[in-house]
Design a protein around this motif. Structure first.
Motif, PDB file in Angstrom:
ATOM      1  N   SER A 102       1.206  -1.023  -0.168  1.00  0.00           N
ATOM      2  CA  SER A 102      -0.177   0.380  -0.140  1.00  0.00           C
ATOM      3  C   SER A 102       0.890   1.226  -0.027  1.00  0.00           C
ATOM      4  O   SER A 102       0.972   2.248  -0.726  1.00  0.00           O
ATOM      5  CB  SER A 102      -0.902  -0.213   1.052  1.00  0.00           C
ATOM      6  OG  SER A 102      -1.783   0.891   1.730  1.00  0.00           O
ATOM      7  N   ARG A 103       1.665   1.124   0.510  1.00  0.00           N
ATOM      8  CA  ARG A 103       2.736   2.418   1.234  1.00  0.00           C
ATOM      9  C   ARG A 103       3.784   2.182  -1.164  1.00  0.00           C
ATOM     10  O   ARG A 103       4.020   3.705  -0.667  1.00  0.00           O
ATOM     11  CB  ARG A 103       3.548   1.994   2.196  1.00  0.00           C
ATOM     12  CG  ARG A 103       3.241   2.057   3.350  1.00  0.00           C
ATOM     13  CD  ARG A 103       4.673   2.597   4.142  1.00  0.00           C
ATOM     14  NE  ARG A 103       4.979   1.730   3.944  1.00  0.00           N
ATOM     15  CZ  ARG A 103       5.500   0.875   5.077  1.00  0.00           C
ATOM     16  NH1 ARG A 103       4.427   0.005   6.053  1.00  0.00           N
ATOM     17  NH2 ARG A 103       6.447  -0.437   5.674  1.00  0.00           N
TER      18      ARG A 103
ATOM     19  N   VAL B  52      -1.490  -1.151  -4.110  1.00  0.00           N
ATOM     20  CA  VAL B  52      -2.859  -1.189  -3.547  1.00  0.00           C
ATOM     21  C   VAL B  52      -2.853  -0.548  -2.537  1.00  0.00           C
ATOM     22  O   VAL B  52      -2.316   0.528  -2.453  1.00  0.00           O
ATOM     23  CB  VAL B  52      -3.111  -2.816  -3.037  1.00  0.00           C
ATOM     24  CG1 VAL B  52      -2.043  -4.322  -3.586  1.00  0.00           C
ATOM     25  CG2 VAL B  52      -1.923  -2.564  -1.172  1.00  0.00           C
ATOM     26  N   ASP B  53      -4.268  -0.797  -2.312  1.00  0.00           N
ATOM     27  CA  ASP B  53      -5.288   0.591  -1.576  1.00  0.00           C
ATOM     28  C   ASP B  53      -5.743  -0.164  -0.417  1.00  0.00           C
ATOM     29  O   ASP B  53      -6.862  -1.624  -1.037  1.00  0.00           O
ATOM     30  CB  ASP B  53      -5.726   1.688  -2.583  1.00  0.00           C
ATOM     31  CG  ASP B  53      -4.996   2.391  -2.910  1.00  0.00           C
ATOM     32  OD1 ASP B  53      -4.414   2.992  -2.323  1.00  0.00           O
ATOM     33  OD2 ASP B  53      -5.105   2.486  -4.401  1.00  0.00           O
TER      34      ASP B  53
ATOM     35  N   ARG C 104      -4.278  -0.842  -6.739  1.00  0.00           N
ATOM     36  CA  ARG C 104      -4.619   0.612  -7.329  1.00  0.00           C
ATOM     37  C   ARG C 104      -4.841   0.982  -8.614  1.00  0.00           C
ATOM     38  O   ARG C 104      -5.807   1.969  -8.787  1.00  0.00           O
ATOM     39  CB  ARG C 104      -2.959   1.326  -7.558  1.00  0.00           C
ATOM     40  CG  ARG C 104      -2.915   2.474  -8.290  1.00  0.00           C
ATOM     41  CD  ARG C 104      -3.644   3.490  -7.363  1.00  0.00           C
ATOM     42  NE  ARG C 104      -3.485   3.782  -6.174  1.00  0.00           N
ATOM     43  CZ  ARG C 104      -2.608   4.320  -5.523  1.00  0.00           C
ATOM     44  NH1 ARG C 104      -1.893   5.152  -7.020  1.00  0.00           N
ATOM     45  NH2 ARG C 104      -1.970   4.679  -4.292  1.00  0.00           N
ATOM     46  N   PRO C 105      -4.317  -0.306  -9.819  1.00  0.00           N
ATOM     47  CA  PRO C 105      -5.280   0.021 -11.194  1.00  0.00           C
ATOM     48  C   PRO C 105      -6.591   0.154 -10.936  1.00  0.00           C
ATOM     49  O   PRO C 105      -7.889   0.306 -11.618  1.00  0.00           O
ATOM     50  CB  PRO C 105      -4.827  -0.777 -12.071  1.00  0.00           C
ATOM     51  CG  PRO C 105      -3.635  -1.671 -11.603  1.00  0.00           C
ATOM     52  CD  PRO C 105      -3.799  -0.882 -10.436  1.00  0.00           C
ATOM     53  N   VAL C 106      -7.777  -1.311 -10.468  1.00  0.00           N
ATOM     54  CA  VAL C 106      -8.967  -1.402 -10.026  1.00  0.00           C
ATOM     55  C   VAL C 106      -9.480   0.127  -9.029  1.00  0.00           C
ATOM     56  O   VAL C 106     -10.340   0.309  -9.453  1.00  0.00           O
ATOM     57  CB  VAL C 106      -8.997  -2.471  -9.087  1.00  0.00           C
ATOM     58  CG1 VAL C 106     -10.602  -2.949  -8.686  1.00  0.00           C
ATOM     59  CG2 VAL C 106      -8.281  -3.384  -9.497  1.00  0.00           C
ATOM     60  N   VAL C 107      -8.901   0.913  -8.661  1.00  0.00           N
ATOM     61  CA  VAL C 107      -9.192   1.806  -7.473  1.00  0.00           C
ATOM     62  C   VAL C 107      -9.546   3.269  -9.339  1.00  0.00           C
ATOM     63  O   VAL C 107     -10.468   3.666  -8.485  1.00  0.00           O
ATOM     64  CB  VAL C 107      -8.360   2.260  -6.611  1.00  0.00           C
ATOM     65  CG1 VAL C 107      -8.696   3.438  -5.301  1.00  0.00           C
ATOM     66  CG2 VAL C 107      -8.126   0.948  -5.612  1.00  0.00           C
TER      67      VAL C 107
END
Length: 683
Positions: free
Chosen positions: A554-555, A559-560, A570-573
């Motif tokens: 996440s950092r 990912v988020d 991240r691309p999904v977010v």
């Protein structure tokens, strides 16, 4: 060349123009009946030096505002003094107005010479010489004439032709502006406006704007200097036949400006220089009320001196003029102020900054800016502006406010060697020296950040923008980052900025674990990925190890954590941000409910359920991507690039498979320091 009359009422201005041109400029019935000029009159004299245009102004004190509407566009002043009366009140006031408007070419005609003997003529000429002393017309010739006997008329005509031959036409490289002094309907043609072209040139078919109203107009035909023409240019008296929706003589008034569409930017707060006439009875202090005259317009205004002290009679200073309504103007234009009762002229000066601030108007930095903007030479003004706060300049706005031509911006940038960025609809410039400082400061800040945060992939672009001076607008800063990235000085990874040599990598064990986890967060389940405990069960790894790795990722921006222990790629977010933006664009008032967001995800995917949709939206709320009011949400445009590439602004591209994807660093050395950074897994 445009010649303007000036002088006291009944001193023979109209008669003299008639004797020179054969045209009676008193065209109104009331003017004929009363025997005085009330409105502006116009006449033309074809000569071997070209057509000379005459603007005959009224001399009565009640019509000074009309006189100013005509005088602002003249090149040559014909100050008229009757030999029998001598210098009178409006002689003095008209001369003061010519002086304030900076008109330095002209001559004085001693009219009604047949009514005075040689002694009287000599007496009045001495009076005139004393009157002209210290003004812009000091030392001009005095010529005795009589419209009745014809004395001096031919000599005067010859002097005017010679002046027209020597006259240097105004440069036409700037953008077009015409100050409207008349608007009327002509049978069979439609709406016609007349005025003096202040800058640039106009051609049949040009698309223009009437400012400040903003009415769009097309030029159907042109009369320049009283002749049909295909073009009018700076210095010409022009009549423009206009067409377009909203164009009518009732909609266009004296005081409007017909101009190039790129110049339409009305203003109602202007910083200016001001010279107060010595005859003013008291100093001009805060919020002093006046009548403001510029071009052919007149509007109420108040003055705010840009010094602690009021400006005394005969004094000069900088003032801010706050107008009662917007006007069209250009920096460098002359103006005049009169008292609110229209009985006396107070002073005048030049416009300096059309976008004057309402606060901090007297700080040293602001006064330095005004000193720079007061430079008549554009190159000198730009160089001085870039040498002081805020160290950057919107060249597009600078050129617009000075009515500079289309190539002027690039020419200035090239001559001064400026560093420019085209972004956000502007062309922003920095001096070469300031760009070097900015570049060095930004790279040093990134190095400091990497030293303090070796486990992070980079620094957030917005945080970096707010840290590095000068503080550039967001679109401009984004372009600056892209330029530095193109030079190889830094890298852009999603929403992160890093030094080109900075890399963050996982340990070999974490890389192997991530290879097991990543497929389970993608595919058909990417909008409802398994939680940490579920991932532990699917991979056979300890839940604590999965959570530690996901926090680390996440950092790194891969990912988020949308909800507790619930991580999305991240691309999904980024794709979900685009969906929310799409919904807002189509929703009334730009606001949408949670159910609409859930339905939008489910349009192409499996059901996610209201609970997950709410979790996603609350995640967006926490990060400021969406703003919630009750059950509805709207998009915050200033946070749209938080989960995408720097400068990403297009929702369509954000829905593509690669949209917003951070560039995953590869294992290898830090090329700047030669060190290898290893993620040990300590969160």
């Amino acid at each position: 060349m445009i010649i303007g009359t000036a002088g006291h009422i009944d001193h023979g201005k109209t008669a003299l123009v008639g004797a020179l041109t054969g045209v009676d400029t008193d065209r109104l019935k009331e003017e004929k009946a009363r025997g005085i000029s009330i409105d502006l009159g116009f006449a033309y004299l074809p000569t071997e030096a070209g057509t000379l245009g005459f603007i005959d102004v009224p001399g009565h004190e009640k019509f000074i505002h009309t006189m100013l509407a005509g005088a602002s566009g003249i090149d040559f002043a014909l100050l008229i003094v009757a030999a029998d009366d001598g210098v009178m009140p409006q002689t003095r006031e008209h001369l003061a107005l010519l002086d304030l408007l900076g008109i330095s070419s002209g001559l004085v005609t001693l009219t009604k010479a047949d009514l005075a003997d040689a002694a009287r003529r000599g007496e009045v000429e001495a009076e005139i010489a004393a009157l002209l002393d210290g003004t812009s017309l000091e030392g001009v010739e005095v010529l005795a004439v009589s419209a009745v006997t014809g004395e001096g008329i031919e000599e005067l005509r010859a002097r005017l032709v010679a002046a027209g031959r020597d006259f240097s036409a105004r440069a036409a490289e700037g953008r077009f502006r015409l100050a409207v002094d008349r608007s009327f309907t002509l049978s069979g043609a439609g709406t016609v406006v007349t005025g003096t072209v202040l800058s640039g040139r106009v051609r049949v078919g040009d698309q223009l704007v009437v400012s400040p109203s903003g009415i769009a107009a097309r030029v159907r035909s042109i009369h320049a200097q009283n002749r049909k023409a295909e073009e009018g240019r700076a210095g010409d008296r022009c009549a423009l036949n206009l067409a377009g929706e909203g164009v009518s003589h009732e909609a266009i008034h004296r005081g409007d400006m017909v101009l190039d569409a790129s110049l339409h930017a009305p203003t109602e707060r202007i910083d200016t220089s001001l010279r107060v006439l010595a005859g003013e009875p008291k100093p001009l202090g805060q919020w002093f009320p006046v009548r403001f005259h510029h071009g052919s317009t007149e509007v109420g205004a108040r003055l705010v001196p840009l010094s602690e002290d009021a400006i005394p009679p005969g004094g000069e200073g900088l003032v801010q003029i706050v107008l009662e309504k917007p006007i069209a103007a250009a920096a460098g234009d002359r103006y005049v102020i009169r008292d609110t009762s229209a009985q006396r002229t107070i002073g005048g000066g030049r416009l300096i900054d059309l976008r004057a601030p309402g606060r901090k108007r007297r700080t040293p930095e602001r006064l330095a800016q005004l000193a720079a903007m007061g430079e008549a030479d554009p190159d000198a003004a730009v160089a001085l502006l870039l040498a002081g706060e805020p160290f950057h300049l919107d060249l597009s706005a600078f050129a617009r406010d000075r009515a500079l031509g289309g190539e002027a911006v690039q020419d200035i940038a090239q001559r001064l060697g400026l560093v420019t960025f085209a972004a956000g609809g502007t062309l922003t410039a920095l001096s070469p020296e300031r760009w070097k400082i900015f570049r060095a400061t930004l790279l040093a800040e990134l190095e400091r950040f990497h030293d303090a945060n070796p486990d992070l992939p980079g620094m957030g672009a917005e945080r970096l923008r707010l840290t590095v001076p000068p503080r550039l607008a967001k679109p401009v800063f984004t372009e600056a980052l892209r330029r530095l990235a193109g030079e190889g000085a830094l890298g852009l990874d999603g929403a992160w900025v890093r030094l080109a040599g900075h890399e963050v990598r996982l340990t070999r064990a974490d890389e192997l674990l991530w290879e097991l986890i990543e497929p389970k967060l993608s595919g058909t389940e990417r909008f409802r990925p398994p939680r940490v405990r579920d991932l532990a069960g699917l991979t056979g790894e300890a839940e604590a190890d999965i959570r530690r790795l996901m926090k680390l990722l996440s950092r790194m921006g891969r990912v988020d954590e949308v909800a507790h222990d619930h991580f999305f790629l991240r691309p999904v977010v980024t794709g979900m941000v685009a969906m929310a933006r799409e919904l807002a664009a189509a929703a009334p008032g730009g606001q949408f409910p949670a159910a609409a967001f859930r339905d939008r995800i489910e349009r192409d995917e499996h059901a996610v359920g209201r609970k997950v949709a709410i979790q996603i939206l609350e995640f967006f709320d926490r990060h400021g991507v969406t703003l919630r009011r009750g059950d509805l949400r709207r998009i915050n445009p200033h946070r749209l690039d938080l989960f995408g590439a720097i400068g990403e602004n297009d929702p369509a591209s954000a829905t593509s498979p690669a949209a917003g994807r951070a560039s995953h660093p590869v294992m290898g050395p830090d090329f700047k320091s030669g060190r290898t950074i290893s993620m040990i897994g300590d969160t």
